[in-house]
Design a protein around this motif. Structure first.
Motif, PDB file in Angstrom:
ATOM      1  N   ALA A 145      -4.210  -9.529   4.913  1.00 15.58           N
ATOM      2  CA  ALA A 145      -4.442  -8.452   5.874  1.00 15.58           C
ATOM      3  C   ALA A 145      -3.147  -7.696   6.162  1.00 15.58           C
ATOM      4  N   LEU A 146      -2.052  -8.439   6.334  1.00 13.97           N
ATOM      5  CA  LEU A 146      -0.764  -7.800   6.605  1.00 13.97           C
ATOM      6  C   LEU A 146      -0.283  -7.022   5.382  1.00 13.97           C
ATOM      7  N   ILE A 147      -0.550  -7.553   4.201  1.00 12.36           N
ATOM      8  CA  ILE A 147      -0.182  -6.846   2.962  1.00 12.36           C
ATOM      9  C   ILE A 147      -0.952  -5.531   2.858  1.00 12.36           C
TER      10      ILE A 147
ATOM     11  N   ALA B 203      -0.759   0.355   3.284  1.00 11.48           N
ATOM     12  CA  ALA B 203      -1.293   1.549   3.937  1.00 11.48           C
ATOM     13  C   ALA B 203      -0.186   2.359   4.600  1.00 11.48           C
ATOM     14  N   LEU B 204       0.753   1.694   5.276  1.00 11.04           N
ATOM     15  CA  LEU B 204       1.836   2.391   5.956  1.00 11.04           C
ATOM     16  C   LEU B 204       2.784   3.061   4.967  1.00 11.04           C
ATOM     17  N   VAL B 205       3.109   2.361   3.875  1.00 13.60           N
ATOM     18  CA  VAL B 205       3.975   2.955   2.860  1.00 13.60           C
ATOM     19  C   VAL B 205       3.288   4.150   2.210  1.00 13.60           C
ATOM     20  N   SER B 206       2.005   4.019   1.929  1.00  9.80           N
ATOM     21  CA  SER B 206       1.242   5.099   1.295  1.00  9.80           C
ATOM     22  C   SER B 206       1.106   6.312   2.202  1.00  9.80           C
ATOM     23  N   SER B 207       1.177   6.109   3.509  1.00 12.33           N
ATOM     24  CA  SER B 207       1.022   7.219   4.455  1.00 12.33           C
ATOM     25  C   SER B 207       2.202   8.172   4.410  1.00 12.33           C
ATOM     26  N   GLY B 208       3.357   7.669   3.956  1.00 15.86           N
ATOM     27  CA  GLY B 208       4.564   8.491   3.946  1.00 15.86           C
ATOM     28  C   GLY B 208       5.233   8.589   5.302  1.00 15.86           C
ATOM     29  N   ASP B 209       4.768   7.780   6.266  1.00 21.36           N
ATOM     30  CA  ASP B 209       5.304   7.850   7.624  1.00 21.36           C
ATOM     31  C   ASP B 209       6.444   6.864   7.875  1.00 21.36           C
TER      32      ASP B 209
ATOM     33  N   GLY C 217       4.189 -12.457  -3.532  1.00 21.56           N
ATOM     34  CA  GLY C 217       2.937 -12.282  -4.250  1.00 21.56           C
ATOM     35  C   GLY C 217       2.122 -11.121  -3.725  1.00 21.56           C
ATOM     36  N   TYR C 218       2.807 -10.188  -3.021  1.00 26.74           N
ATOM     37  CA  TYR C 218       2.083  -9.060  -2.424  1.00 26.74           C
ATOM     38  C   TYR C 218       1.423  -8.167  -3.480  1.00 26.74           C
ATOM     39  N   TYR C 219       2.056  -8.074  -4.663  1.00 21.38           N
ATOM     40  CA  TYR C 219       1.463  -7.199  -5.686  1.00 21.38           C
ATOM     41  C   TYR C 219       0.164  -7.794  -6.212  1.00 21.38           C
ATOM     42  N   ASP C 220       0.126  -9.108  -6.394  1.00 19.98           N
ATOM     43  CA  ASP C 220      -1.122  -9.759  -6.830  1.00 19.98           C
ATOM     44  C   ASP C 220      -2.219  -9.549  -5.787  1.00 19.98           C
ATOM     45  N   ALA C 221      -1.824  -9.618  -4.512  1.00 18.80           N
ATOM     46  CA  ALA C 221      -2.793  -9.388  -3.443  1.00 18.80           C
ATOM     47  C   ALA C 221      -3.306  -7.946  -3.473  1.00 18.80           C
ATOM     48  N   TYR C 222      -2.410  -7.032  -3.834  1.00 23.38           N
ATOM     49  CA  TYR C 222      -2.794  -5.613  -3.929  1.00 23.38           C
ATOM     50  C   TYR C 222      -3.798  -5.399  -5.064  1.00 23.38           C
ATOM     51  N   ILE C 223      -3.562  -6.048  -6.198  1.00 23.55           N
ATOM     52  CA  ILE C 223      -4.500  -5.943  -7.330  1.00 23.55           C
ATOM     53  C   ILE C 223      -5.866  -6.483  -6.930  1.00 23.55           C
ATOM     54  N   ALA C 224      -5.872  -7.628  -6.235  1.00 25.97           N
ATOM     55  CA  ALA C 224      -7.133  -8.210  -5.772  1.00 25.97           C
ATOM     56  C   ALA C 224      -7.819  -7.283  -4.772  1.00 25.97           C
ATOM     57  N   MET C 225      -7.031  -6.610  -3.944  1.00 22.04           N
ATOM     58  CA  MET C 225      -7.561  -5.673  -2.964  1.00 22.04           C
ATOM     59  C   MET C 225      -8.292  -4.517  -3.668  1.00 22.04           C
ATOM     60  N   LYS C 226      -7.727  -4.045  -4.765  1.00 20.31           N
ATOM     61  CA  LYS C 226      -8.325  -2.929  -5.504  1.00 20.31           C
ATOM     62  C   LYS C 226      -9.655  -3.317  -6.150  1.00 20.31           C
ATOM     63  N   GLU C 227      -9.787  -4.600  -6.476  1.00 19.53           N
ATOM     64  CA  GLU C 227     -10.964  -5.047  -7.218  1.00 19.53           C
ATOM     65  C   GLU C 227     -12.135  -5.446  -6.313  1.00 19.53           C
TER      66      GLU C 227
ATOM     67  N   THR D 221     -10.573  -1.628   1.771  1.00 18.04           N
ATOM     68  CA  THR D 221      -9.774  -1.523   3.002  1.00 18.04           C
ATOM     69  C   THR D 221     -10.457  -2.243   4.161  1.00 18.04           C
ATOM     70  N   SER D 222     -10.882  -3.457   3.912  1.00 16.41           N
ATOM     71  CA  SER D 222     -11.655  -4.207   4.913  1.00 16.41           C
ATOM     72  C   SER D 222     -10.865  -4.429   6.206  1.00 16.41           C
ATOM     73  N   TYR D 223      -9.578  -4.732   6.094  1.00 12.84           N
ATOM     74  CA  TYR D 223      -8.794  -4.997   7.298  1.00 12.84           C
ATOM     75  C   TYR D 223      -8.557  -3.706   8.088  1.00 12.84           C
ATOM     76  N   LEU D 224      -8.274  -2.624   7.387  1.00 11.64           N
ATOM     77  CA  LEU D 224      -8.077  -1.347   8.067  1.00 11.64           C
ATOM     78  C   LEU D 224      -9.369  -0.912   8.762  1.00 11.64           C
ATOM     79  N   ASN D 225     -10.485  -1.134   8.112  1.00 11.81           N
ATOM     80  CA  ASN D 225     -11.776  -0.804   8.731  1.00 11.81           C
ATOM     81  C   ASN D 225     -12.013  -1.651   9.982  1.00 11.81           C
TER      82      ASN D 225
END
Length: 282
Positions: free
Chosen positions: A209-211, A216-222, A247-257, A262-266
């Motif tokens: 969830a934190l990942i 999301a924050l990095v992608s926002s450009g803020d 292992g944040y990148y592996d978590a990101y790949i799993a998030m995309k699949e 964006t379950s946590y953001l929702n």
């Protein structure tokens, strides 16, 4: 010839001003600048085949000042590209050691070429006809054999050394600022570590969830006006909340699949809206 070089340099300066050279995309930017400068120098080489300098002073000025301005930028961005792609992975201490070695290399070049450096920086002109006129180079004035295979129609040998001096001065600034940035990050990290021992704030949700929130924050450009790498921000979150986000990148790949990317953001949106509705009913 003067107008051509001035226009090229003006366009380059605009592009350099519009980008954060210490940002996450410096590798792609420096490589694009290398290609662009190579083309500019090749175009200049072709033009010089038919161009005749009106005086020897004009030719000296070209090889002592104008061509080195372009060539120095090519050497500068090529070296930045090499430094960045070869930068070791690891903590700030490892990277600082790497940068300091690069700074030592600049000092070595300076010491090895001290006489010519002093000649150039003192604006001396006594040997200009040997240094910066084609066909007049006296082999007794230098021992660098790499200069022997330079294009005799587009180089006097020493125009490269001037460009190298200019490039190294720009590199020294770049590396020192990069080093200062790392030292500031190390200081801030230590401060956060000190704070975290006094104020036990923890992220008690799931690591994924934190990942998700971090991406999301990095992608926002803020964050830092968008000039931050995901690795840097994940390290920041790890320090702030005392949690290992390896292992944040592996978590990101799993998030995309997954079906709900964006379950946590929702969930955050839902909980915040619920809180606002409850406040309204009070």
């Amino acid at each position: 010839m003067n107008e051509l070089i001035d226009n090229i340099l003006a366009e380059l300066d605009v592009d350099i001003t519009n980008i954060n050279i210490y940002g996450y995309d410096i590798i792609e930017f420096s490589l694009s600048m290398v290609h662009r400068l190579q083309k500019a120098l090749n175009d200049l080489r072709i033009k010089l085949q038919t161009h005749k300098f009106s005086t020897k002073e004009e030719e000296i000025f070209f090889f002592k000042n104008q061509k080195p301005e372009l060539l120095s930028r090519l050497l500068y961005f090529h070296k930045i590209y090499c430094i960045e792609v070869q930068c070791p992975t690891g903590g700030n201490d490892v990277i600082k050691l790497y940068i300091n070695k690069e700074l030592d290399n600049l000092t070595y070049f300076f010491n090895r070429n001290l006489d010519f450096y002093q000649y150039y920086r003192s604006h001396s002109t006594i040997y200009d006809e040997y240094y910066f006129l084609r066909g007049n180079t006296d082999l007794r004035l230098y021992t660098d054999s790499t200069l022997l295979d330079k294009d005799p129609n587009f180089s006097t040998g020493y125009d490269y050394k001037v460009a190298k001096i200019l490039a190294n001065e720009m590199l020294r600034i770049y590396l020192n600022k990069k080093l200062q940035k790392l030292e500031n990050e190390s200081y801030i990290e230590k401060q956060y570590q000190s704070i975290s021992t006094k104020i036990p704030i923890r992220f008690t949700g799931k690591k994924a969830a934190l990942i998700e929130l971090g991406y999301a924050l990095v992608s926002s450009g803020d964050i830092n006006h968008g000039n931050i790498e995901i690795k840097e921000f994940m390290n920041y979150l790890s320090t702030m909340f005392n949690i290992d986000l390896g292992g944040y990148y592996d978590a990101y790949i799993a998030m995309k699949e997954r079906k709900d990317r964006t379950s946590y953001l929702n969930k955050l949106i839902e909980n915040l809206s619920k809180r606002m509705d409850e406040d309204d009913r009070r």
